[in-house]
Scaffold this motif. Sequence first.
Motif, short mmCIF file in Angstrom:
data_model
loop_
_atom_site.label_atom_id
_atom_site.label_comp_id
_atom_site.label_asym_id
_atom_site.label_seq_id
_atom_site.Cartn_x
_atom_site.Cartn_y
_atom_site.Cartn_z
N SER A 45 11.30 2.86 1.52
CA SER A 45 11.56 3.06 2.66
C SER A 45 12.21 4.38 3.13
O SER A 45 12.12 4.75 4.32
CB SER A 45 12.61 1.99 2.95
OG SER A 45 13.69 1.94 2.46
N ASP A 46 12.84 4.94 2.39
CA ASP A 46 13.47 6.46 2.73
C ASP A 46 12.61 7.45 2.44
O ASP A 46 12.86 8.55 2.77
CB ASP A 46 14.96 6.54 1.96
CG ASP A 46 14.60 6.61 0.38
OD1 ASP A 46 13.56 6.41 -0.18
OD2 ASP A 46 15.60 6.55 -0.30
N LEU A 47 11.19 6.96 2.17
CA LEU A 47 10.22 8.16 1.80
C LEU A 47 10.62 8.98 0.47
O LEU A 47 9.75 10.12 0.45
CB LEU A 47 9.95 9.06 2.99
CG LEU A 47 9.53 8.24 4.35
CD1 LEU A 47 9.19 9.38 5.31
CD2 LEU A 47 8.55 7.18 4.31
N ALA A 48 11.46 8.63 -0.28
CA ALA A 48 11.99 9.54 -1.38
C ALA A 48 10.75 9.51 -2.39
O ALA A 48 10.78 10.58 -3.19
CB ALA A 48 13.42 9.28 -1.68
N SER A 49 10.38 8.45 -2.60
CA SER A 49 9.41 8.25 -3.98
C SER A 49 8.24 7.36 -3.81
O SER A 49 8.25 6.91 -2.64
CB SER A 49 10.24 7.96 -5.09
OG SER A 49 10.50 6.53 -4.95
N MET A 50 7.14 7.67 -4.61
CA MET A 50 5.89 6.88 -4.43
C MET A 50 5.47 6.65 -5.80
O MET A 50 5.68 7.26 -6.77
CB MET A 50 4.95 7.73 -3.54
CG MET A 50 3.64 7.10 -3.51
SD MET A 50 2.29 7.30 -4.85
CE MET A 50 1.90 9.05 -4.54
N SER A 51 5.00 5.11 -5.81
CA SER A 51 4.60 4.71 -7.17
C SER A 51 3.17 4.36 -7.01
O SER A 51 2.88 3.74 -5.75
CB SER A 51 5.20 3.58 -7.75
OG SER A 51 6.59 3.94 -7.77
N GLU A 52 2.22 4.97 -7.82
CA GLU A 52 0.65 4.19 -7.69
C GLU A 52 0.51 3.14 -8.55
O GLU A 52 0.94 2.86 -9.78
CB GLU A 52 -0.25 5.41 -7.78
CG GLU A 52 0.12 6.69 -6.81
CD GLU A 52 -1.05 7.75 -7.15
OE1 GLU A 52 -1.96 7.61 -6.34
OE2 GLU A 52 -0.84 8.40 -7.81
N ASN A 53 -0.65 2.34 -8.24
CA ASN A 53 -1.14 1.54 -9.18
C ASN A 53 -0.35 0.42 -9.58
O ASN A 53 -0.49 0.10 -10.74
CB ASN A 53 -1.92 1.94 -10.15
CG ASN A 53 -3.39 1.31 -10.61
OD1 ASN A 53 -3.43 0.10 -10.34
ND2 ASN A 53 -4.07 1.85 -11.51
N ILE A 54 0.49 -0.15 -8.65
CA ILE A 54 1.38 -1.15 -9.21
C ILE A 54 0.86 -2.59 -9.67
O ILE A 54 1.80 -2.94 -10.28
CB ILE A 54 2.59 -1.38 -7.99
CG1 ILE A 54 2.10 -1.77 -6.69
CG2 ILE A 54 3.28 0.14 -7.69
CD1 ILE A 54 3.09 -2.23 -5.59
N PHE A 55 -0.20 -2.68 -9.00
CA PHE A 55 -0.93 -4.11 -9.90
C PHE A 55 -1.08 -4.03 -11.22
O PHE A 55 -0.67 -4.83 -11.95
CB PHE A 55 -2.09 -4.24 -9.11
CG PHE A 55 -2.80 -5.66 -9.61
CD1 PHE A 55 -2.48 -6.93 -9.15
CD2 PHE A 55 -3.62 -5.38 -10.46
CE1 PHE A 55 -3.06 -8.15 -9.48
CE2 PHE A 55 -4.61 -6.68 -11.14
CZ PHE A 55 -3.96 -7.86 -10.54
N ALA A 56 -1.82 -2.71 -11.65
CA ALA A 56 -1.85 -2.53 -13.00
C ALA A 56 -0.48 -2.58 -13.83
O ALA A 56 -0.45 -2.88 -15.12
CB ALA A 56 -2.84 -1.37 -13.29
N ALA A 57 0.26 -1.61 -13.34
CA ALA A 57 1.63 -1.57 -13.79
C ALA A 57 2.42 -2.77 -14.29
O ALA A 57 3.21 -2.64 -15.27
CB ALA A 57 2.33 -0.59 -13.00
N ASN A 58 2.21 -3.91 -13.38
CA ASN A 58 2.85 -5.04 -13.69
C ASN A 58 2.17 -6.09 -14.19
O ASN A 58 2.49 -7.23 -14.29
CB ASN A 58 3.60 -5.26 -12.28
CG ASN A 58 4.57 -4.43 -11.82
OD1 ASN A 58 5.88 -4.65 -12.34
ND2 ASN A 58 4.40 -3.39 -11.06
N ASN A 59 0.91 -5.84 -14.48
CA ASN A 59 0.10 -6.82 -15.11
C ASN A 59 -0.84 -6.31 -16.31
O ASN A 59 -2.10 -6.48 -16.30
CB ASN A 59 -0.65 -7.24 -13.90
CG ASN A 59 -0.06 -8.12 -12.80
OD1 ASN A 59 0.33 -9.22 -13.21
ND2 ASN A 59 0.05 -7.34 -11.69
#
Length: 355
Positions: free
Chosen positions: A59-73
């Motif tokens: 929410s603070d725009l400080a970071s971004m994570s990609e492909n969170i579906f694969a990362a958690n499954n």
Amino acid sequence: MKIRNLFASVFAASLLFMTACKDDNNEAIVSKGAYEGGILVSVEGGFNKNQAEVSYITSDLASMSENIFAANNNKQVLGDVLQTIGFKDDKAYLVVNNSNKVEVVNRYSFQKLTTFQVEQPRAIAFNGNNTYITTNDFFGKYALNVFNAATNASVKTISFDRYAEKVVSVGNYVVVQTDGSTYEMTPPYGEIPSGHTITTVNAGTNAIEKTITLTDDGIIRDMISANGYAYVLSSGKTDSYIYEIDAATGSFKSSKLTGVANADNLRFAGGNLYFMDGSRGVYTKATASTAAPTKMFTYPATTDLYPYAFDVIDGKIYIADVNFNSSSKVMVYSMTGSLLKSFNMGNGVNGFYKN
């Protein structure tokens, strides 16, 4: 006497401190998961390339994570063409169009809960105990699929002789965008409207009630639910239109956006409507007003990319430019048009969702 008063004061202060600590502990915020708060970003991916994914921006725009579906499954591939994301309670429904399925995950941890099949799904809405998902293969299979929201079991399929695109919930009704665009059969194969209809379905009976014909000759681009109405954006090469539809009666009011060409991506935030034009202009408009919209700003063009996703969330404007041959450019602007942050993301960013 003074010593006794001192001890009493110390005891009272200690008691107050312990009570405050207890209250703080009782009111402590427990995180629901790594993705609570912030913005989920749907990444469509190229057709037949299994590039669909979901990214996350804090929410603070400080970071971004990609492909969170694969990362958690366990590195599972999400599928082919992520069309949209819908939310119900603590669940996120990932509508994967060309994989003919919906993946259901916990919206905060993104761990997979279940999968159910839907043929060529396009959009999703929820009303009462049911989940509504449109089917549109553009070659004759047009339907609104009704599922039990608790079990994901099929309840009913409502077929249309027209398209089934966006679907929204408005009071006791489900409103379906039953027209959009098609293409000329001869060169230059220009995009043309398939028609101008919106269809209402009674959510209590799951039966079609009304077919509403809009009065302009543009292409229906978007539809949202807000303030107890369905708002529809239709656009042409010169002017565009916004319709405010009463789902219960089928009546509507229209507002002409004179001189606003090729408007798209209708959104609602803070009591106002927002949208873009075909030249990267960002506009706002009061919902009930017939006054001309206010142009907020125009953002600069990005090399070899074109506008595709847009939203207004917590006083920030999120825009994605894509071309489906490379990564997307995501830009976050202030309400006055100042660029706050930009990100490079996957192929075909098509939506932003507050989580």
